[in-house]
Motif scaffolding. Structure first.
Motif, short mmCIF file in Angstrom:
data_model
loop_
_atom_site.label_atom_id
_atom_site.label_comp_id
_atom_site.label_asym_id
_atom_site.label_seq_id
_atom_site.Cartn_x
_atom_site.Cartn_y
_atom_site.Cartn_z
N PRO A 45 31.69 -57.25 -30.35
CA PRO A 45 32.68 -58.31 -30.22
C PRO A 45 34.08 -57.75 -29.98
CG PRO A 45 32.17 -57.95 -32.53
CD PRO A 45 31.25 -57.06 -31.74
N GLU A 46 34.92 -58.57 -29.36
CA GLU A 46 36.31 -58.15 -29.14
C GLU A 46 37.19 -58.57 -30.30
OE1 GLU A 46 37.18 -59.69 -25.12
OE2 GLU A 46 35.03 -59.38 -24.91
N ILE A 47 36.69 -59.52 -31.08
CA ILE A 47 37.43 -59.97 -32.26
C ILE A 47 36.42 -60.34 -33.34
CG2 ILE A 47 37.58 -62.36 -31.40
CD1 ILE A 47 40.37 -62.51 -32.69
N MET A 48 36.75 -60.07 -34.59
CA MET A 48 35.85 -60.42 -35.69
C MET A 48 36.50 -61.45 -36.60
SD MET A 48 32.81 -58.77 -35.95
CE MET A 48 32.43 -58.39 -37.66
N LEU A 49 35.71 -62.43 -37.00
CA LEU A 49 36.18 -63.46 -37.93
C LEU A 49 35.43 -63.30 -39.26
CD1 LEU A 49 35.92 -66.49 -35.45
CD2 LEU A 49 37.87 -64.95 -35.78
N PHE A 50 36.17 -63.16 -40.34
CA PHE A 50 35.55 -63.02 -41.66
C PHE A 50 35.93 -64.22 -42.52
CE2 PHE A 50 35.93 -58.70 -40.09
CZ PHE A 50 34.73 -58.11 -40.46
N ASP A 51 34.93 -65.03 -42.87
CA ASP A 51 35.23 -66.26 -43.60
C ASP A 51 34.88 -66.12 -45.08
OD1 ASP A 51 35.84 -68.80 -44.33
OD2 ASP A 51 34.22 -69.78 -43.22
N GLU A 52 35.84 -65.70 -45.89
CA GLU A 52 35.64 -65.52 -47.34
C GLU A 52 34.37 -64.75 -47.64
OE1 GLU A 52 36.53 -68.68 -49.96
OE2 GLU A 52 37.59 -69.85 -48.45
N VAL A 53 34.25 -63.58 -47.02
CA VAL A 53 32.97 -62.86 -47.07
C VAL A 53 32.66 -62.24 -48.42
CG1 VAL A 53 32.93 -62.41 -44.60
CG2 VAL A 53 34.02 -60.76 -46.12
N THR A 54 33.62 -62.21 -49.34
CA THR A 54 33.31 -61.65 -50.66
C THR A 54 33.27 -62.72 -51.75
OG1 THR A 54 35.64 -61.16 -51.08
CG2 THR A 54 34.32 -59.40 -50.13
N ALA A 55 33.46 -63.98 -51.36
CA ALA A 55 33.60 -65.04 -52.36
C ALA A 55 32.32 -65.29 -53.15
CB ALA A 55 34.08 -66.32 -51.68
N ASP A 90 23.55 -74.02 -42.17
CA ASP A 90 24.19 -72.71 -42.13
C ASP A 90 23.39 -71.71 -41.31
OD1 ASP A 90 26.07 -73.80 -43.78
OD2 ASP A 90 25.18 -73.02 -45.62
N GLN A 91 22.05 -71.83 -41.38
CA GLN A 91 21.20 -70.96 -40.58
C GLN A 91 21.39 -71.24 -39.10
OE1 GLN A 91 18.45 -68.51 -41.16
NE2 GLN A 91 19.92 -68.18 -42.79
N VAL A 92 21.54 -72.53 -38.78
CA VAL A 92 21.78 -72.92 -37.39
C VAL A 92 23.10 -72.31 -36.92
CG1 VAL A 92 22.28 -74.88 -35.88
CG2 VAL A 92 20.47 -75.06 -37.59
N GLU A 93 24.12 -72.39 -37.76
CA GLU A 93 25.43 -71.84 -37.37
C GLU A 93 25.39 -70.33 -37.22
OE1 GLU A 93 28.30 -73.32 -40.14
OE2 GLU A 93 28.38 -75.27 -39.13
N SER A 135 39.35 -71.93 -43.35
CA SER A 135 37.99 -71.76 -42.82
C SER A 135 37.79 -72.58 -41.55
CB SER A 135 36.95 -72.19 -43.87
OG SER A 135 36.89 -71.23 -44.90
N THR A 136 38.37 -73.77 -41.55
CA THR A 136 38.26 -74.64 -40.37
C THR A 136 38.86 -73.94 -39.15
OG1 THR A 136 38.45 -76.55 -41.81
CG2 THR A 136 38.83 -76.92 -39.45
N LEU A 137 39.99 -73.25 -39.36
CA LEU A 137 40.62 -72.53 -38.26
C LEU A 137 39.65 -71.53 -37.64
CD1 LEU A 137 43.05 -71.56 -36.56
CD2 LEU A 137 43.69 -70.10 -38.49
N LEU A 138 38.99 -70.72 -38.49
CA LEU A 138 38.03 -69.74 -37.97
C LEU A 138 36.89 -70.42 -37.23
CD1 LEU A 138 37.51 -66.87 -40.58
CD2 LEU A 138 39.30 -67.20 -38.89
N ARG A 139 36.40 -71.52 -37.82
CA ARG A 139 35.24 -72.19 -37.23
C ARG A 139 35.56 -72.83 -35.89
NH1 ARG A 139 31.05 -73.50 -40.45
NH2 ARG A 139 31.00 -75.61 -39.65
N CYS A 140 36.83 -73.22 -35.71
CA CYS A 140 37.23 -73.76 -34.40
C CYS A 140 37.21 -72.66 -33.34
CB CYS A 140 38.63 -74.35 -34.47
SG CYS A 140 38.70 -75.90 -35.37
N LEU A 141 37.49 -71.42 -33.77
CA LEU A 141 37.64 -70.33 -32.81
C LEU A 141 36.32 -69.91 -32.18
CD1 LEU A 141 40.28 -68.07 -34.60
CD2 LEU A 141 40.63 -69.84 -32.87
N ASN A 142 35.19 -70.17 -32.84
CA ASN A 142 33.93 -69.87 -32.15
C ASN A 142 33.08 -71.12 -31.93
OD1 ASN A 142 32.78 -70.26 -34.64
ND2 ASN A 142 31.47 -68.45 -34.55
N GLY A 143 33.76 -72.25 -31.90
CA GLY A 143 33.10 -73.47 -31.45
C GLY A 143 32.16 -74.11 -32.45
N LEU A 144 32.19 -73.69 -33.70
CA LEU A 144 31.34 -74.35 -34.69
C LEU A 144 31.93 -75.72 -35.06
CD1 LEU A 144 30.26 -71.41 -37.02
CD2 LEU A 144 28.95 -72.51 -35.21
N GLU A 145 33.24 -75.87 -34.84
CA GLU A 145 33.88 -77.18 -35.03
C GLU A 145 34.55 -77.57 -33.73
OE1 GLU A 145 33.69 -78.90 -37.74
OE2 GLU A 145 33.17 -77.42 -39.28
#
Lengths: 264, 218
Positions: free
Chosen positions: A161-171, B115-118, A47-57
């Motif tokens: 978007p040109e790329i989509m990131l799905f972070d455990e979307v069915t969990a 999470d809402q912010v993100e 999840s951290t990997l995905l979050r780095c890719l759109n600047g959330l981390e």
């Protein structure tokens, strides 16, 4: 399906939380139209990997190059990048005070300055594709988990978007709702949208992936095709991980579950 | 009870009520603006600003309005700032109310999840758009009961404005009491305050009910 053009290049990516290293020099290249499924034990950094890719981390080292642009540059205009990198979260995170349609229109109208007509036409197209056009005026609280997640996917897609990131979307979904969400993603994959998917749904991973990335302890342990990975994983670590998803052996007389029982 | 007296003095109270409402309206509106700005500064923890804001909130909430008005009306003119009574009243109410409103809004802002912010950032919203379209609307709904209580509290605080020679409800009542007719004057005074404040209470109660039904369900 693979046109081969590189969309995303990750080089020696390092991410630390406090003193703990979560990503330890991860390198990965993603081509146009590729569907990468990232799997691995919890805490492996997927999840951290995905979050780095759109600047959330913010990252601590290495480089991320998206369409030739260095996202690891501190001057990165993240608002621009995020319009081209769609993200879908585990807990949907729809805006609760807006209807499904307003959730979807917010980005195109306010961020991309599209006309309402243009944004609405696109929203209608995508909502029809996920079977939710009739529910467009519902608030998130009036929708089921699966419906919320489909709206959240449309919200991301509405930005083109040109790329989509799905972070455990069915969990967070009940089993019967998992399917409706996975079907939508599979559909998008067949159309050649570039995607990075983090999931624990192994059957889905196998069906949808062009490449499986097996992550453990902050690094890539295996990078192979689904057939090779699931039938004949190269590492002991991956074999052990895959065994978690097999229940066939449990009820054998000398199976591990019986042993555990005897020990009690 | 001397009905003729009440009818004769009614117009005086009506004019005073208008003044009270005008001052309260601007004072509370400005309080809300100041309060929201302060709450946002604290929400984002902007380095120096958030300490200044915290100091202001403590000062505003822990000193009486009457003392704040004294400072504005009698203290500041010595430093060369001379304001008339009405301006002083609005500024005083804003100073006091800003501190309370800041706390009211802060509760709502902190209820909006990370999470809402993100999610907002992920569709490319900038900081201002994130506040405008995602955070503040959700925070307002949560803050509404506190905002309602603060508004009514500030309406009642207007009763000290007579010390800056503003002919508000309290001022005209004190004036009339010098001529006797205390029960009639008191009746007029109570009725006037009720007529001004009760509708505001009812409007807020209605708003709260509506938003609770809308209740986001999260």
């Amino acid at each position: 399906m693979l046109s081969g053009q590189v969309v995303l290049k990750i080089k020696d990516l390092v991410k630390n939380y406090d003193q703990r290293a979560v990503l330890k020099g991860l390198t990965l290249t993603v081509s146009q139209g590729e569907v990468l499924v990232v799997i691995g034990p919890s805490g492996c950094g997927k999840s951290t990997l995905l979050r780095c890719l759109n600047g959330l981390e913010p990252v601590n080292g290495g480089q991320i190059i998206f369409e030739g642009q260095y996202l690891t540059d501190p001057q990165t205009n993240w608002s621009r990048i995020r319009q081209r990198v769609g993200m879908v979260f585990q807990n949907y995170e729809l805006f609760p005070h807006l209807t499904a349609l307003e959730n979807i229109l917010l980005g195109p109208i306010k961020v991309q300055n599209k006309s309402r007509e243009e944004a609405l036409a696109k929203a209608e197209y995508w909502l029809n594709r996920v079977d939710l056009w009739d529910r467009r005026h519902s608030f998130p609280r009036q929708l089921s988990g699966g419906q919320k997640q489909r709206v959240a996917i449309v919200r991301a897609l509405a930005m083109d978007p040109e790329i989509m990131l799905f972070d455990e979307v069915t969990a967070s979904l009940d089993p019967e709702m998992v399917r409706e969400v996975l079907d939508v993603i599979t559909n998008l994959a067949q159309e050649g949208l570039t995607m990075l998917i983090v999931t624990h749904e192994m059957a889905f991973a196998r069906a949808v992936a062009d490449r499986i990335i097996f992550l453990d302890d902050g690094g890539i342990v295996e990078d192979s095709t689904p057939d090779v990975f699931f039938q004949n994983p190269a590492t002991e670590r991956a074999r052990r991980f895959l065994n978690i998803f097999h229940y066939d052996d449990i009820h054998k007389p000398n199976g591990s579950l019986n042993l555990a029982k005897n020990n009690l | 009870m001397d009905l003729d007296f009440i009818l004769a003095k009614g117009p005086i109270f009506l004019a005073a009520a208008q003044l009270t409402v005008t001052v309260a309206f601007f004072g509370i509106l400005l309080s809300a603006v100041v309060g929201l700005l302060c709450a946002v500064v604290k929400f984002y923890r902007w380095p120096v600003a958030h300490r200044l804001v915290s100091a202001y909130i403590e000062l505003a909430r822990n000193t009486p309005l009457m003392v704040q008005l004294f400072f504005l009306y009698f203290g500041l003119p010595r430093l060369g700032f001379i304001w008339e009574g009405q301006t002083c009243a609005i500024l005083g109410l804003t100073f006091l109310g800003g501190g309370y409103m800041a706390e009211a809004f802060r509760g709502g802002l902190s209820a909006v999840g990370k999470d809402q912010v993100e999610a907002g950032l992920s569709i490319g919203l900038n900081r201002f758009q994130l506040l405008r379209y995602v955070i503040v609307p959700q925070a307002l709904a949560v803050s509404l009961p506190a905002i309602s209580a603060t508004t009514i509290f500030l309406m009642k605080e207007t009763s000290v404005f007579s010390i800056v020679a503003l002919p508000d409800l309290m001022y005209v009542a004190k004036d009339l009491l010098k001529e006797g007719h205390s029960s009639e004057t008191n009746t007029l005074l109570v009725a006037s305050y009720l007529a001004v404040i009760l509708p505001i209470s009812l409007i807020f109660a209605w708003l709260e009910r509506r938003l609770r039904f809308a209740g986001f369900g999260s």
